[in-house]
Design a protein around this motif. Sequence first.
Motif, PDB file in Angstrom:
ATOM      1  N   GLU A 157       3.667  15.105   5.609  1.00 46.42           N
ATOM      2  CA  GLU A 157       2.620  14.965   6.618  1.00 46.42           C
ATOM      3  C   GLU A 157       2.490  13.548   7.145  1.00 46.42           C
ATOM      4  O   GLU A 157       1.894  13.331   8.186  1.00 46.42           O
ATOM      5  CB  GLU A 157       1.269  15.435   6.068  1.00 46.42           C
ATOM      6  CG  GLU A 157       0.618  14.431   5.135  1.00 46.42           C
ATOM      7  CD  GLU A 157      -0.801  14.819   4.773  1.00 46.42           C
ATOM      8  OE1 GLU A 157      -1.302  14.298   3.780  1.00 46.42           O
ATOM      9  OE2 GLU A 157      -1.394  15.640   5.476  1.00 46.42           O
ATOM     10  N   GLY A 158       3.019  12.575   6.439  1.00 53.22           N
ATOM     11  CA  GLY A 158       2.866  11.197   6.882  1.00 53.22           C
ATOM     12  C   GLY A 158       1.474  10.690   6.569  1.00 53.22           C
ATOM     13  O   GLY A 158       0.658  11.377   5.976  1.00 53.22           O
ATOM     14  N   PHE A 159       1.202   9.449   6.977  1.00 55.83           N
ATOM     15  CA  PHE A 159      -0.107   8.874   6.711  1.00 55.83           C
ATOM     16  C   PHE A 159      -1.017   9.074   7.912  1.00 55.83           C
ATOM     17  O   PHE A 159      -0.551   9.267   9.035  1.00 55.83           O
ATOM     18  CB  PHE A 159       0.004   7.388   6.352  1.00 55.83           C
ATOM     19  CG  PHE A 159       0.789   6.575   7.335  1.00 55.83           C
ATOM     20  CD1 PHE A 159       0.201   6.119   8.505  1.00 55.83           C
ATOM     21  CD2 PHE A 159       2.129   6.277   7.100  1.00 55.83           C
ATOM     22  CE1 PHE A 159       0.914   5.372   9.409  1.00 55.83           C
ATOM     23  CE2 PHE A 159       2.854   5.526   8.009  1.00 55.83           C
ATOM     24  CZ  PHE A 159       2.249   5.085   9.156  1.00 55.83           C
ATOM     25  N   THR A 160      -2.331   9.053   7.648  1.00 58.11           N
ATOM     26  CA  THR A 160      -3.279   9.132   8.757  1.00 58.11           C
ATOM     27  C   THR A 160      -3.672   7.723   9.183  1.00 58.11           C
ATOM     28  O   THR A 160      -3.651   6.788   8.391  1.00 58.11           O
ATOM     29  CB  THR A 160      -4.539   9.911   8.363  1.00 58.11           C
ATOM     30  OG1 THR A 160      -5.125   9.268   7.235  1.00 58.11           O
ATOM     31  CG2 THR A 160      -4.217  11.343   8.015  1.00 58.11           C
ATOM     32  N   VAL A 161      -4.022   7.608  10.447  1.00 55.16           N
ATOM     33  CA  VAL A 161      -4.348   6.308  11.037  1.00 55.16           C
ATOM     34  C   VAL A 161      -5.779   6.377  11.572  1.00 55.16           C
ATOM     35  O   VAL A 161      -6.129   7.347  12.234  1.00 55.16           O
ATOM     36  CB  VAL A 161      -3.349   5.980  12.174  1.00 55.16           C
ATOM     37  CG1 VAL A 161      -3.798   4.779  12.965  1.00 55.16           C
ATOM     38  CG2 VAL A 161      -1.976   5.722  11.599  1.00 55.16           C
ATOM     39  N   ASP A 200       0.835  -1.199   0.000  1.00 56.26           N
ATOM     40  CA  ASP A 200       0.000   0.000   0.000  1.00 56.26           C
ATOM     41  C   ASP A 200       0.874   1.255   0.000  1.00 56.26           C
ATOM     42  O   ASP A 200       1.535   1.566   0.990  1.00 56.26           O
ATOM     43  CB  ASP A 200      -0.898  -0.024   1.248  1.00 56.26           C
ATOM     44  CG  ASP A 200      -1.947   1.075   1.202  1.00 56.26           C
ATOM     45  OD1 ASP A 200      -1.799   2.000   0.373  1.00 56.26           O
ATOM     46  OD2 ASP A 200      -2.908   0.996   1.987  1.00 56.26           O
ATOM     47  N   ARG A 201       0.857   1.983  -1.115  1.00 57.05           N
ATOM     48  CA  ARG A 201       1.744   3.139  -1.250  1.00 57.05           C
ATOM     49  C   ARG A 201       1.330   4.319  -0.380  1.00 57.05           C
ATOM     50  O   ARG A 201       2.050   5.307  -0.285  1.00 57.05           O
ATOM     51  CB  ARG A 201       1.819   3.567  -2.731  1.00 57.05           C
ATOM     52  CG  ARG A 201       2.817   2.773  -3.537  1.00 57.05           C
ATOM     53  CD  ARG A 201       4.228   3.108  -3.128  1.00 57.05           C
ATOM     54  NE  ARG A 201       5.211   2.177  -3.697  1.00 57.05           N
ATOM     55  CZ  ARG A 201       6.346   1.861  -3.102  1.00 57.05           C
ATOM     56  NH1 ARG A 201       6.652   2.362  -1.941  1.00 57.05           N
ATOM     57  NH2 ARG A 201       7.193   1.030  -3.674  1.00 57.05           N
ATOM     58  N   ARG A 202       0.138   4.242   0.230  1.00 58.31           N
ATOM     59  CA  ARG A 202      -0.242   5.323   1.147  1.00 58.31           C
ATOM     60  C   ARG A 202       0.495   5.194   2.474  1.00 58.31           C
ATOM     61  O   ARG A 202       0.538   6.127   3.265  1.00 58.31           O
ATOM     62  CB  ARG A 202      -1.757   5.293   1.404  1.00 58.31           C
ATOM     63  CG  ARG A 202      -2.577   5.732   0.215  1.00 58.31           C
ATOM     64  CD  ARG A 202      -4.037   5.475   0.462  1.00 58.31           C
ATOM     65  NE  ARG A 202      -4.278   4.046   0.663  1.00 58.31           N
ATOM     66  CZ  ARG A 202      -5.450   3.537   1.002  1.00 58.31           C
ATOM     67  NH1 ARG A 202      -6.481   4.326   1.197  1.00 58.31           N
ATOM     68  NH2 ARG A 202      -5.604   2.237   1.155  1.00 58.31           N
TER      69      ARG A 202
END
Lengths: 457, 204
Positions: free
Chosen positions: A381-385, A338-340
């Motif tokens: 920003e990085g990924f959201t969880v 998953d590239r996100r």
Amino acid sequence: MSDTTLHGTEAAEAADRATSADDPTLAALRAGLEGESELFVEGADWESVADAVRDETLIVNMGPQHPSTHGVLRLVLELDGETVTNLTPIIGYLHTGIEKSAEYRNWVQGTTFFTRMDYLSPLFNELAYCLGVERLLGVEAPPRAQAVRVILTEFNRIASHLVWLATGGMELGSTTVMTYGFREREHILDLFESQSGLRMNHAYIRPGGLANQVTDDFVARAEALLRRLPEKIGEFEDLLTENPIWNDRLRGVGVIDVERALALGVTGPLLRAAGLGHDLRRTDPYCGIEQYDFDVPTDTAGDSYARYTVRIEEMRQSMRIIRQALDTLPSGPVMVADRRIAMPSQQQLGADGMGNDPAYIRHIMGESMEALINHFKLSTEGFTVPAGQVYSAVESPRGELGYAITSIGSNKPWRVHVREPSFVNLQAAREMTRGHQVADVIAVVASIDPVMGGVDR
Amino acid sequence: MSTPTATGTRLANDALAARLTARFSGLASDEAYGELTVHADAATLVDLLTFCRDDDAVGCELLADLSGVHWPRGGHDIELQPTTTGWPTFRLSQEEGRVEVLYVLRSIRHGHVLRIAVAVDDEDPRLPTATGVYETANFHEREVYDFLGVEFDGHPDLTRILMPDDWVGHPHRKDYPLGGVDVPYKHDKHVPPPDERAIREVIR
């Protein structure tokens, strides 16, 4: 005029100024001038202890700067003669606010913080945190990453137990054990360095997998260690198991039974040495560790010597797990597809000595604008969880290491609380030392194996 | 070397919740990410913990973890990178501020885990102590008191544990100022909070 005379003059003047006869401080000052020496120590926690005890009791402050307290651990001992009647651990000298700092960094940066908590088992901290984040994300690391995680953490367990042997041996007077323990640990750290670039505080295990593909010589290095270590662990046993000093200092010292250990929250080798074979690798297996065959060593004595035998056997069992994991090591990627979530993890060493992923760079720089945007967003920003709370626990060398993670659906954790086994196990020190002598306090604290970076966080 | 394993029966989350609600009516519970959370209130907390420890089917011998989370009152923008990109911000809105204290219980016999969540008002957070049921709560409750200001009635020694004794405030609360407090041991230097600093000001 010397300092002593100056101090004496001031004291005399202060005594002269005294008008109230019932002021205990001034009375003591007078007594001091008349030759009966009195010692004054101040500090909030000190007074609360000092007021509560009987006159015959001697209060001794051990640490925080003491070579045998495993770092900045302070123990306030209440002594009746040479016998310990009470022990109060006072902690917080190494508090660094890691949990708070992590609330202001994105999820991937969290590993960089948590790896620095328990500095003798950094990979377990990373693993427990990443397993929690992965549970929130609903992803699972690829099989190769899982196996490598198991191999590296089990090597980390051996390294941590070796430092426990080394420092514990040193505290009981055996510098040979100290040098041997640190020597063998160095070889394990070499393996970690070859994979992550760092000997400690690796930040190698990341949410979604590993930071980088393992190197080509990973298996060869691990095999070499597996060939080397059994003989060296045998050396420790030759040195210590029948050693009269080691036996006299450890047998019957710091006994705790299963019931009391559970009430006090004690886990890990301490609980297993008391007779309960509780191991999270068995009851709540992670990273496919259930597919490997291993024993959970236990003992029934519950004393410091039982903890020694249990830890030695745990090192052997860790090598068994590593042996099987190496034999069945799957190939493939070490990061989710998953590239996100996934940062490039198939990097190669370039001619300039820097790691890069040429295929990935070609893709984002030459082929796809969207891939470039994604890379930029991921890097900044990085990924959201997804929002929610999880508690993920692994069996660290010291016991149950748990991460209680709270997410509100943003790119940063809302709260991460760490259940540190050292922090909890330290509570049992009072009960384990009561009735023993001062020298036994050293042996008991060594057998608990607290790491102050983890205790104070 | 023997290899003992869990001997009891591992209860599924819904069976565990049913077992608890049968004894304590009106107990809310939810399941997320495969983990059971039971929402208790301060009045029933100690009874619930005692039941979880003593009941044969639940049988949680170990208080694995005790922690707290602060959910402040009012609306809060959860910023991503608003100044540079204008990416969306999340907004968290809360009628009343509360501190949620989480008890993670583990049954070694049966192998299951459950979480008990108790929310208390964040103005005067107060809970009965769990040290009478699980002695290990001692350090944990001192930590929650130190970081979030929850006072545990009946705790044998409720003092700060990680912060210095004379520290003011509870650092893990979300209303605790970041910056803008005097830096101890550095001649009480005052560092202004980030939003009051000149952008190029160097703070040593």
